[in-house]
Design a protein around this motif. Structure first.
Motif, PDB file in Angstrom:
ATOM      1  N   ILE A 189       0.824  -1.214   0.000  1.00 47.29           N
ATOM      2  CA  ILE A 189       0.000   0.000   0.000  1.00 47.29           C
ATOM      3  C   ILE A 189       0.857   1.262   0.000  1.00 47.29           C
ATOM      4  O   ILE A 189       0.360   2.353  -0.265  1.00 47.29           O
ATOM      5  CB  ILE A 189      -0.998   0.028   1.183  1.00 47.29           C
ATOM      6  N   VAL A 190       2.160   1.119   0.294  1.00 45.65           N
ATOM      7  CA  VAL A 190       3.086   2.245   0.189  1.00 45.65           C
ATOM      8  C   VAL A 190       4.273   1.803  -0.653  1.00 45.65           C
ATOM      9  O   VAL A 190       4.675   0.643  -0.610  1.00 45.65           O
ATOM     10  CB  VAL A 190       3.558   2.750   1.574  1.00 45.65           C
ATOM     11  N   PRO A 191       4.845   2.701  -1.456  1.00 40.60           N
ATOM     12  CA  PRO A 191       5.971   2.314  -2.308  1.00 40.60           C
ATOM     13  C   PRO A 191       7.236   2.062  -1.501  1.00 40.60           C
ATOM     14  O   PRO A 191       7.468   2.693  -0.469  1.00 40.60           O
ATOM     15  CB  PRO A 191       6.145   3.512  -3.242  1.00 40.60           C
ATOM     16  N   GLU A 192       8.056   1.120  -1.983  1.00 36.88           N
ATOM     17  CA  GLU A 192       9.312   0.776  -1.333  1.00 36.88           C
ATOM     18  C   GLU A 192      10.465   0.906  -2.330  1.00 36.88           C
ATOM     19  O   GLU A 192      10.346   0.485  -3.480  1.00 36.88           O
ATOM     20  CB  GLU A 192       9.285  -0.675  -0.828  1.00 36.88           C
ATOM     21  N   TYR A 193      11.557   1.477  -1.848  1.00 38.41           N
ATOM     22  CA  TYR A 193      12.778   1.578  -2.650  1.00 38.41           C
ATOM     23  C   TYR A 193      13.933   1.023  -1.821  1.00 38.41           C
ATOM     24  O   TYR A 193      14.299   1.607  -0.807  1.00 38.41           O
ATOM     25  CB  TYR A 193      13.048   3.025  -3.045  1.00 38.41           C
ATOM     26  N   VAL A 194      14.473  -0.088  -2.262  1.00 36.87           N
ATOM     27  CA  VAL A 194      15.498  -0.791  -1.492  1.00 36.87           C
ATOM     28  C   VAL A 194      16.803  -0.839  -2.287  1.00 36.87           C
ATOM     29  O   VAL A 194      16.808  -1.127  -3.489  1.00 36.87           O
ATOM     30  CB  VAL A 194      15.043  -2.228  -1.150  1.00 36.87           C
ATOM     31  N   GLN A 195      17.890  -0.531  -1.595  1.00 42.90           N
ATOM     32  CA  GLN A 195      19.247  -0.655  -2.124  1.00 42.90           C
ATOM     33  C   GLN A 195      19.413   0.143  -3.420  1.00 42.90           C
ATOM     34  O   GLN A 195      19.164   1.340  -3.440  1.00 42.90           O
ATOM     35  CB  GLN A 195      19.579  -2.129  -2.324  1.00 42.90           C
ATOM     36  N   ASP A 196      19.788  -0.464  -4.536  1.00 43.78           N
ATOM     37  CA  ASP A 196      20.072   0.282  -5.762  1.00 43.78           C
ATOM     38  C   ASP A 196      18.823   0.957  -6.327  1.00 43.78           C
ATOM     39  O   ASP A 196      18.934   1.926  -7.092  1.00 43.78           O
ATOM     40  CB  ASP A 196      20.678  -0.648  -6.815  1.00 43.78           C
ATOM     41  N   ALA A 197      17.656   0.446  -5.971  1.00 42.00           N
ATOM     42  CA  ALA A 197      16.413   1.069  -6.451  1.00 42.00           C
ATOM     43  C   ALA A 197      16.124   2.393  -5.751  1.00 42.00           C
ATOM     44  O   ALA A 197      15.308   3.186  -6.232  1.00 42.00           O
ATOM     45  CB  ALA A 197      15.239   0.109  -6.250  1.00 42.00           C
ATOM     46  N   ALA A 198      16.802   2.645  -4.627  1.00 43.83           N
ATOM     47  CA  ALA A 198      16.538   3.865  -3.839  1.00 43.83           C
ATOM     48  C   ALA A 198      17.295   5.046  -4.430  1.00 43.83           C
ATOM     49  O   ALA A 198      18.180   5.630  -3.800  1.00 43.83           O
ATOM     50  CB  ALA A 198      16.922   3.635  -2.384  1.00 43.83           C
ATOM     51  N   THR A 199      16.944   5.400  -5.657  1.00 39.43           N
ATOM     52  CA  THR A 199      17.590   6.541  -6.313  1.00 39.43           C
ATOM     53  C   THR A 199      16.831   7.823  -5.990  1.00 39.43           C
ATOM     54  O   THR A 199      15.596   7.800  -5.871  1.00 39.43           O
ATOM     55  CB  THR A 199      17.621   6.349  -7.834  1.00 39.43           C
ATOM     56  N   PRO A 200      17.523   8.931  -5.849  1.00 38.37           N
ATOM     57  CA  PRO A 200      16.846  10.195  -5.571  1.00 38.37           C
ATOM     58  C   PRO A 200      15.786  10.546  -6.617  1.00 38.37           C
ATOM     59  O   PRO A 200      14.714  11.062  -6.277  1.00 38.37           O
ATOM     60  CB  PRO A 200      17.991  11.214  -5.568  1.00 38.37           C
ATOM     61  N   GLU A 201      16.059  10.234  -7.878  1.00 38.63           N
ATOM     62  CA  GLU A 201      15.116  10.561  -8.942  1.00 38.63           C
ATOM     63  C   GLU A 201      13.792   9.816  -8.763  1.00 38.63           C
ATOM     64  O   GLU A 201      12.706  10.407  -8.836  1.00 38.63           O
ATOM     65  CB  GLU A 201      15.715  10.226 -10.316  1.00 38.63           C
ATOM     66  N   ALA A 202      13.875   8.505  -8.523  1.00 41.28           N
ATOM     67  CA  ALA A 202      12.653   7.703  -8.366  1.00 41.28           C
ATOM     68  C   ALA A 202      11.880   8.114  -7.120  1.00 41.28           C
ATOM     69  O   ALA A 202      10.645   8.242  -7.149  1.00 41.28           O
ATOM     70  CB  ALA A 202      13.016   6.218  -8.312  1.00 41.28           C
ATOM     71  N   MET A 203      12.605   8.330  -6.027  1.00 40.80           N
ATOM     72  CA  MET A 203      11.918   8.687  -4.777  1.00 40.80           C
ATOM     73  C   MET A 203      11.319  10.089  -4.857  1.00 40.80           C
ATOM     74  O   MET A 203      10.216  10.329  -4.350  1.00 40.80           O
ATOM     75  CB  MET A 203      12.886   8.552  -3.601  1.00 40.80           C
TER      76      MET A 203
END
Length: 385
Positions: free
Chosen positions: A322-336
């Motif tokens: 129900i909430v988005p998750e950004y883990v490790q390499d996926a946790a880019t400033p652009e995506a977040m």
């Protein structure tokens, strides 16, 4: 008739949330009129509740297998000090709060001494290293768990267990409305507010905060009127956080000491490191984006051990993402930054998340976990060995 001897409680909490939950349970003993004394490991909240600190946990807050190995001698010195106190003072009960790898070592000594062990806040055996249940069954007299689905896990392993509810339900409150919280922090309530919650341990700050600050800078470029607020966990030094900010922090970033729930109340969206803070944010009704970055070797090891698709407690408890998750390499400033801006600007998406968070709050049940844990402390301490 002589007065009964006060109960002696040893408590061991290893980081900020455990310190808070342990302190609330100790305070509940006082509220219930129990005559007792307490000592052990914790931080400022346990100390404020009257617990004598044999070890201050603030210099033990590390993350992952690699960090533990690097700091192993320091851990062993603190553990030795606690084991000596346990043997010399022989409390009526040992209450362990989370921090499983360290605390289960202390449980070994309690078992040798015939001292009953209450373990409050289960290790995430349902997510990874399920085999730990067997060790817990040998060392722990009673588990006090936060989620209903954890009961069956321990029952199957033959471990006495009680579902006490989640203390976060009682903790996730603020005396303020959003406008009042903004005024409290000198924020403009007519402008959007994004909070950054990078965690309560130095390792979490080192790995999560740089990505959060870069995300905030991107948001500030695209939405110049946005304000940012960062609460410093009570287990951390403000000077340490200020050193981490460097030149990357947006000019509109407000740094505050503690008050994380009031910060959540003031926020339109929170960027939160995975952990207890995600549940607190959910219960406060604040839309969020979850992220987490750990040491690469730790991640490589944990990725092979974790058996569930989501990492945030919000999604785990909800049973779906129900909430988005950004883990490790996926946790880019652009995506977040894209996701945070979407939650600020897309009313339909925001309303959907708010409804999901409200449903989760209802499913979490009532408060009272700390009182139930206090009752378990008394009953276990008085139970015949």
């Amino acid at each position: 008739m002589t007065e009964p001897k006060p109960l002696s409680v040893m408590v061991c909490a290893g980081e900020a949330s455990g310190d808070a939950h342990a302190a609330n349970a100790i305070a509940a003993l006082t509220d219930q009129g129990v005559s007792f004394s307490s000592f052990g490991m914790g931080a400022d909240q346990l100390q404020a509740a009257g617990t004598e600190l044999i070890v201050d946990c603030r210099d033990l807050a590390v993350i992952g297998i690699v960090d533990v190995l690097i700091n192993y001698p320091r851990f062993m010195k603190r553990l030795a000090r606690l084991r000596n106190a346990l043997r010399e003072r022989r409390p009526d009960i040992l209450m362990l709060v989370d921090y499983p790898d360290f605390n289960l070592k202390l449980a070994e000594t309690a078992r040798e001494q015939g001292i009953p062990v209450l373990f409050y806040i289960s290790p995430k055996v349902w997510a990874w290293r399920a085999g730990r249940v067997k060790r817990i069954a040998k060392l722990v007299n009673h588990m006090a768990v936060l989620f209903p689905f954890e009961v069956e896990i321990y029952q199957k392993a033959g471990v006495p267990v009680s579902y006490v509810g989640n203390p976060v339900v009682a903790d996730a409150v603020s005396p303020f409305t959003r406008d009042e919280a903004c005024a409290h922090f000198d924020l403009d309530s007519d402008r959007p507010v994004v909070s950054l919650l990078p965690g309560s341990r130095t390792g979490e700050i080192n790995r999560n905060l740089p990505a959060m600050l870069a995300t905030a800078s991107l948001i500030a470029q695209r939405l110049p009127e946005c304000q940012f607020i960062l609460p410093v966990a009570p287990t951390l030094e403000e000077s340490f956080i200020r050193e981490q900010l460097g030149d990357d922090a947006p000019q509109s970033l407000h740094l505050v000491i503690g008050e994380s729930r009031n910060v959540m109340r003031a926020s339109d969206v929170a960027l939160v490191a995975s952990g207890t803070a995600t549940l607190e944010t959910a219960l406060m009704g604040t839309p969020m984006v979850v992220m987490y970055i750990i040491n690469r070797l730790n991640y490589a090891i944990m990725k092979r051990l974790i058996s569930i698709p989501d990492i945030s407690l919000v999604n785990i408890v909800a049973g779906r993402r129900i909430v988005p998750e950004y883990v490790q390499d996926a946790a880019t400033p652009e995506a977040m930054a894209d996701d945070v801006l979407s939650l600020l600007q897309d009313e339909t998406r925001r309303d959907t998340m708010l409804k999901d968070l409200q449903a989760l709050k209802i499913n979490m049940g009532d408060s009272g976990a700390s009182s139930r844990v206090a009752e378990l402390i008394v009953s276990l301490a008085k139970a015949p060995s």
